[in-house]
Design a protein around this motif. Sequence first.
Motif, PDB file in Angstrom:
ATOM      1  N   VAL A   9      79.974 -11.296  47.619  1.00  0.00           N
ATOM      2  CA  VAL A   9      79.080 -12.224  46.924  1.00  0.00           C
ATOM      3  C   VAL A   9      79.704 -13.609  46.953  1.00  0.00           C
ATOM      4  O   VAL A   9      80.912 -13.756  46.747  1.00  0.00           O
ATOM      5  CB  VAL A   9      78.876 -11.795  45.455  1.00  0.00           C
ATOM      6  CG1 VAL A   9      77.860 -12.706  44.768  1.00  0.00           C
ATOM      7  CG2 VAL A   9      78.427 -10.337  45.365  1.00  0.00           C
ATOM      8  N   ARG A  10      78.898 -14.622  47.210  1.00  0.00           N
ATOM      9  CA  ARG A  10      79.409 -15.993  47.137  1.00  0.00           C
ATOM     10  C   ARG A  10      78.852 -16.682  45.906  1.00  0.00           C
ATOM     11  O   ARG A  10      77.995 -16.135  45.201  1.00  0.00           O
ATOM     12  CB  ARG A  10      79.092 -16.766  48.410  1.00  0.00           C
ATOM     13  CG  ARG A  10      77.634 -17.082  48.640  1.00  0.00           C
ATOM     14  CD  ARG A  10      77.414 -17.689  50.020  1.00  0.00           C
ATOM     15  NE  ARG A  10      76.024 -18.125  50.192  1.00  0.00           N
ATOM     16  CZ  ARG A  10      75.447 -18.333  51.365  1.00  0.00           C
ATOM     17  NH1 ARG A  10      76.138 -18.147  52.482  1.00  0.00           N
ATOM     18  NH2 ARG A  10      74.181 -18.726  51.422  1.00  0.00           N
ATOM     19  N   ASP A  11      79.319 -17.897  45.649  1.00  0.00           N
ATOM     20  CA  ASP A  11      79.054 -18.535  44.356  1.00  0.00           C
ATOM     21  C   ASP A  11      77.607 -18.951  44.124  1.00  0.00           C
ATOM     22  O   ASP A  11      77.239 -19.305  43.008  1.00  0.00           O
ATOM     23  CB  ASP A  11      79.984 -19.728  44.142  1.00  0.00           C
ATOM     24  CG  ASP A  11      79.990 -20.693  45.321  1.00  0.00           C
ATOM     25  OD1 ASP A  11      79.075 -20.625  46.162  1.00  0.00           O
ATOM     26  OD2 ASP A  11      80.931 -21.501  45.407  1.00  0.00           O
ATOM     27  N   ASP A  12      76.759 -18.886  45.160  1.00  0.00           N
ATOM     28  CA  ASP A  12      75.342 -19.174  44.944  1.00  0.00           C
ATOM     29  C   ASP A  12      74.524 -17.899  44.763  1.00  0.00           C
ATOM     30  O   ASP A  12      73.293 -17.936  44.716  1.00  0.00           O
ATOM     31  CB  ASP A  12      74.776 -20.010  46.098  1.00  0.00           C
ATOM     32  CG  ASP A  12      74.835 -19.289  47.443  1.00  0.00           C
ATOM     33  OD1 ASP A  12      75.364 -18.151  47.494  1.00  0.00           O
ATOM     34  OD2 ASP A  12      74.378 -19.864  48.452  1.00  0.00           O
ATOM     35  N   GLY A  13      75.225 -16.753  44.674  1.00  0.00           N
ATOM     36  CA  GLY A  13      74.550 -15.479  44.458  1.00  0.00           C
ATOM     37  C   GLY A  13      74.151 -14.746  45.714  1.00  0.00           C
ATOM     38  O   GLY A  13      73.685 -13.604  45.642  1.00  0.00           O
ATOM     39  N   ALA A  53      73.349  -6.132  38.917  1.00  0.00           N
ATOM     40  CA  ALA A  53      74.344  -6.205  37.856  1.00  0.00           C
ATOM     41  C   ALA A  53      75.711  -6.590  38.405  1.00  0.00           C
ATOM     42  O   ALA A  53      76.459  -7.345  37.782  1.00  0.00           O
ATOM     43  CB  ALA A  53      74.433  -4.857  37.140  1.00  0.00           C
ATOM     44  N   VAL A  54      76.044  -6.078  39.595  1.00  0.00           N
ATOM     45  CA  VAL A  54      77.338  -6.400  40.206  1.00  0.00           C
ATOM     46  C   VAL A  54      77.408  -7.878  40.580  1.00  0.00           C
ATOM     47  O   VAL A  54      78.448  -8.519  40.404  1.00  0.00           O
ATOM     48  CB  VAL A  54      77.587  -5.502  41.441  1.00  0.00           C
ATOM     49  CG1 VAL A  54      78.824  -5.980  42.208  1.00  0.00           C
ATOM     50  CG2 VAL A  54      77.756  -4.053  41.017  1.00  0.00           C
ATOM     51  N   ILE A  55      76.310  -8.425  41.054  1.00  0.00           N
ATOM     52  CA  ILE A  55      76.300  -9.845  41.414  1.00  0.00           C
ATOM     53  C   ILE A  55      76.565 -10.713  40.182  1.00  0.00           C
ATOM     54  O   ILE A  55      77.339 -11.677  40.240  1.00  0.00           O
ATOM     55  CB  ILE A  55      74.961 -10.223  42.082  1.00  0.00           C
ATOM     56  CG1 ILE A  55      74.861  -9.589  43.474  1.00  0.00           C
ATOM     57  CG2 ILE A  55      74.813 -11.736  42.199  1.00  0.00           C
ATOM     58  CD1 ILE A  55      73.509  -9.738  44.114  1.00  0.00           C
ATOM     59  N   VAL A  56      75.934 -10.381  39.061  1.00  0.00           N
ATOM     60  CA  VAL A  56      76.159 -11.132  37.828  1.00  0.00           C
ATOM     61  C   VAL A  56      77.636 -11.090  37.447  1.00  0.00           C
ATOM     62  O   VAL A  56      78.257 -12.118  37.106  1.00  0.00           O
ATOM     63  CB  VAL A  56      75.292 -10.580  36.681  1.00  0.00           C
ATOM     64  CG1 VAL A  56      75.681 -11.220  35.359  1.00  0.00           C
ATOM     65  CG2 VAL A  56      73.809 -10.826  36.977  1.00  0.00           C
ATOM     66  N   ALA A 110      80.135 -10.491  39.454  1.00  0.00           N
ATOM     67  CA  ALA A 110      80.910 -11.159  40.491  1.00  0.00           C
ATOM     68  C   ALA A 110      80.955 -12.672  40.261  1.00  0.00           C
ATOM     69  O   ALA A 110      81.990 -13.318  40.450  1.00  0.00           O
ATOM     70  CB  ALA A 110      80.322 -10.853  41.866  1.00  0.00           C
ATOM     71  N   LEU A 111      79.826 -13.243  39.839  1.00  0.00           N
ATOM     72  CA  LEU A 111      79.791 -14.680  39.561  1.00  0.00           C
ATOM     73  C   LEU A 111      80.749 -15.034  38.420  1.00  0.00           C
ATOM     74  O   LEU A 111      81.427 -16.077  38.450  1.00  0.00           O
ATOM     75  CB  LEU A 111      78.366 -15.116  39.238  1.00  0.00           C
ATOM     76  CG  LEU A 111      77.356 -14.986  40.393  1.00  0.00           C
ATOM     77  CD1 LEU A 111      75.947 -15.311  39.903  1.00  0.00           C
ATOM     78  CD2 LEU A 111      77.736 -15.900  41.548  1.00  0.00           C
ATOM     79  N   GLU A 112      80.819 -14.159  37.423  1.00  0.00           N
ATOM     80  CA  GLU A 112      81.734 -14.400  36.309  1.00  0.00           C
ATOM     81  C   GLU A 112      83.188 -14.214  36.736  1.00  0.00           C
ATOM     82  O   GLU A 112      84.085 -14.948  36.299  1.00  0.00           O
ATOM     83  CB  GLU A 112      81.398 -13.460  35.149  1.00  0.00           C
ATOM     84  CG  GLU A 112      80.019 -13.728  34.534  1.00  0.00           C
ATOM     85  CD  GLU A 112      79.693 -12.785  33.388  1.00  0.00           C
ATOM     86  OE1 GLU A 112      80.567 -11.942  33.056  1.00  0.00           O
ATOM     87  OE2 GLU A 112      78.578 -12.873  32.840  1.00  0.00           O
ATOM     88  N   VAL A 113      83.419 -13.241  37.609  1.00  0.00           N
ATOM     89  CA  VAL A 113      84.760 -13.005  38.132  1.00  0.00           C
ATOM     90  C   VAL A 113      85.279 -14.225  38.890  1.00  0.00           C
ATOM     91  O   VAL A 113      86.457 -14.581  38.800  1.00  0.00           O
ATOM     92  CB  VAL A 113      84.750 -11.747  39.037  1.00  0.00           C
ATOM     93  CG1 VAL A 113      85.938 -11.739  39.985  1.00  0.00           C
ATOM     94  CG2 VAL A 113      84.744 -10.487  38.189  1.00  0.00           C
ATOM     95  N   MET A 114      84.395 -14.862  39.638  1.00  0.00           N
ATOM     96  CA  MET A 114      84.806 -16.068  40.364  1.00  0.00           C
ATOM     97  C   MET A 114      85.256 -17.156  39.402  1.00  0.00           C
ATOM     98  O   MET A 114      86.207 -17.909  39.684  1.00  0.00           O
ATOM     99  CB  MET A 114      83.643 -16.575  41.234  1.00  0.00           C
ATOM    100  CG  MET A 114      83.237 -15.662  42.368  1.00  0.00           C
ATOM    101  SD  MET A 114      81.790 -16.331  43.240  1.00  0.00           S
ATOM    102  CE  MET A 114      80.973 -14.810  43.752  1.00  0.00           C
ATOM    103  N   GLU A 115      84.588 -17.250  38.273  1.00  0.00           N
ATOM    104  CA  GLU A 115      84.959 -18.249  37.263  1.00  0.00           C
ATOM    105  C   GLU A 115      86.277 -17.877  36.585  1.00  0.00           C
ATOM    106  O   GLU A 115      87.148 -18.717  36.372  1.00  0.00           O
ATOM    107  CB  GLU A 115      83.848 -18.364  36.208  1.00  0.00           C
ATOM    108  CG  GLU A 115      82.561 -18.985  36.712  1.00  0.00           C
ATOM    109  CD  GLU A 115      82.693 -20.485  36.927  1.00  0.00           C
ATOM    110  OE1 GLU A 115      83.557 -21.102  36.274  1.00  0.00           O
ATOM    111  OE2 GLU A 115      81.928 -21.029  37.749  1.00  0.00           O
TER     112      GLU A 115
END
Length: 330
Positions: free
Chosen positions: A42-46, A60-63, A65-70
Amino acid sequence: MSTVDVLAQALEWYRAGQAVAVATVVETWGSAPRPVGSQLVVRDDGHMEGSVSGGCVEGAVIVEALEVMEDRAARLLSFGVSDDNAIAVGLACGGKIRVLVEPVADKGQGVLPLALLEQLVAATAARDPIAYVADLDSGARRLDGPADWPERFRLQRSGLEPDGRTFVTLHAPPLRMIVVGGVHIAQHLLPMARACGYDVTLVDPRPAFASFARFRDATLVEDWPDEALQAVGLDAHTAVVTLTHDAKLDDPAIEATLGSEAFYLGCLGSKRTHVKRLDRLHDRGFTPDQTARIHAPVGLDLGGRSPAEIAVSIMAEIVQTARRQGTAPA
């Protein structure tokens, strides 16, 4: 996309300046639709590539993943029938999975280090088997070779060790199919092989057969089969199928394959044709034990007659052989 492809995509995104996370199936129970080791990036634009559940929990994993990047810290997610969230995303049929989500970073504990990702992509591009090992408690990450995990590599099985903290993801070379002969059967077989995750190459020195107009999505090699197979290199993750019905083309390919570690060799032709083929090979010094590797007449006996039906039978036999020998990922 195979796990090899998704990791290469993750590296490409990261080098382009985007934040990236990699999600990997760590454990499954019941009717989970994707095996352990399946990956999603997953990249930062989803935007995503790959799959960890065939669509059930990807949202749910994408959501996460975005938080993990942060946060720049890995998370271990669990989805099961006892969770309202899991039921909402599609696992109400009884499946349970655990998914490790790791941000790609140049350094840090509990992340997928950039240096390791680069080594993983390079190793798989070179068709070198490699294992990514994650300590789920300490956050430590490392790469190992087949000698470190001989039984896992023999079975082609990623998984969690009995200690409950060491997770091993195997990255074996992608399965590959080399077809000799650009005949009608090949026009059906090559797309089926690609759909099953194989890298496909068509070998035929006759330009009219190995033409881009007939095989738009395959790697085409207009060379004599023995020279082509030697140049490509045959390893234990390679299947070879000869389809020309011409001994001048098929026999050199068969001889080259019999001297290799290729996991499958299938040859088109009737039982009578195969007896003559065996006589030629034995005259050339090949033993009965060596020629016993040949699947001929090629394909499972499904009763098919058309080129498409024969292609189905060939693909079915290759899948069966790969699974029985442990060549295909578990």
